[in-house]
Design an enzyme around this catalytic site. Structure first.
Site, mmCIF file in Angstrom:
data_model
loop_
_atom_site.group_PDB
_atom_site.id
_atom_site.type_symbol
_atom_site.label_atom_id
_atom_site.label_comp_id
_atom_site.label_asym_id
_atom_site.label_seq_id
_atom_site.Cartn_x
_atom_site.Cartn_y
_atom_site.Cartn_z
ATOM 1 N N THR A 14 0.820 -1.215 0.000
ATOM 2 C CA THR A 14 0.000 0.000 0.000
ATOM 3 C C THR A 14 0.851 1.260 0.000
ATOM 4 O O THR A 14 2.034 1.237 0.321
ATOM 5 C CB THR A 14 -0.945 0.021 1.213
ATOM 6 O OG1 THR A 14 -0.183 0.068 2.414
ATOM 7 C CG2 THR A 14 -1.850 -1.204 1.229
ATOM 8 N N ASP A 15 0.208 2.369 -0.342
ATOM 9 C CA ASP A 15 0.886 3.667 -0.336
ATOM 10 C C ASP A 15 0.483 4.459 0.907
ATOM 11 O O ASP A 15 -0.214 3.943 1.788
ATOM 12 C CB ASP A 15 0.592 4.436 -1.629
ATOM 13 C CG ASP A 15 -0.882 4.756 -1.834
ATOM 14 O OD1 ASP A 15 -1.664 4.675 -0.861
ATOM 15 O OD2 ASP A 15 -1.250 5.100 -2.968
ATOM 16 N N ALA A 16 0.894 5.704 0.967
ATOM 17 C CA ALA A 16 0.621 6.541 2.142
ATOM 18 C C ALA A 16 -0.870 6.781 2.351
ATOM 19 O O ALA A 16 -1.304 7.068 3.469
ATOM 20 C CB ALA A 16 1.351 7.874 2.011
ATOM 21 N N VAL A 19 -4.061 2.663 0.284
ATOM 22 C CA VAL A 19 -4.581 1.814 -0.790
ATOM 23 C C VAL A 19 -3.403 1.183 -1.532
ATOM 24 O O VAL A 19 -2.272 1.662 -1.453
ATOM 25 C CB VAL A 19 -5.477 2.605 -1.776
ATOM 26 C CG1 VAL A 19 -6.740 3.094 -1.082
ATOM 27 C CG2 VAL A 19 -4.731 3.755 -2.408
#
Length: 146
Positions: A14-16, A19
């Site tokens: 996931t990203d910041a 998601v």
């Protein structure tokens, strides 16, 4: 029935924003492709050792239709398709795994296009017969929106 691969989304996927990172989902699709080859008896390492063919991706696309987040259990469906004697594509449909009922609409769809090349000359060549046979026998996508 499609080839299927199941995978849980890890925090590192996931990203910041929490998601799945777009490139990571393409990576997961490639994992599904590799597992599919092995599961269908393809001696991929043998083909690589021979050094007579490589199958690089020359095009990829991904559409996110709903959020995919940490902990989601995915069911990735693969539909390989022969396009010509030197090229094929794989359409992917990514669903949230639901063991009790048919899948809902996809969370995402993706596509990778591969060409056969001679790794020494980097020129296009014919697909190996084993790959062409795999593609001819692959399940067909019911809906060609991808």
């Amino acid at each position: 029935m499609a080839y299927a691969y199941r995978r849980t989304i890890h925090l590192a996927d996931t990203d910041a924003a929490g998601v799945v990172y777009f490139a990571q989902l393409l990576h997961i699709c490639h994992e599904a492709y590799e597992i599919c080859l092995i599961g269908n008896g393809m001696d991929w390492s043998g083909l690589l050792r021979e050094g007579t063919v490589a199958l690089p991706i020359v095009h990829s696309a991904i559409d996110f239709l709903r959020p995919i987040t940490w902990g989601d259990r995915l069911d990735i469906q693969l539909y390989p398709e022969l396009e010509n004697s030197r090229q094929f594509k794989i359409s992917y449909r990514i669903f949230k795994e639901n063991q009790d009922s048919p899948p809902e609409s996809p969370l995402a769809t993706a596509l990778t296009r591969h060409v056969a090349i001679n790794p020494r000359t980097r020129q296009r060549c014919s697909l190996p017969p084993v790959v062409e046979t795999w593609l001819r026998n692959a399940p067909k996508i019911e809906d060609s929106k991808i």
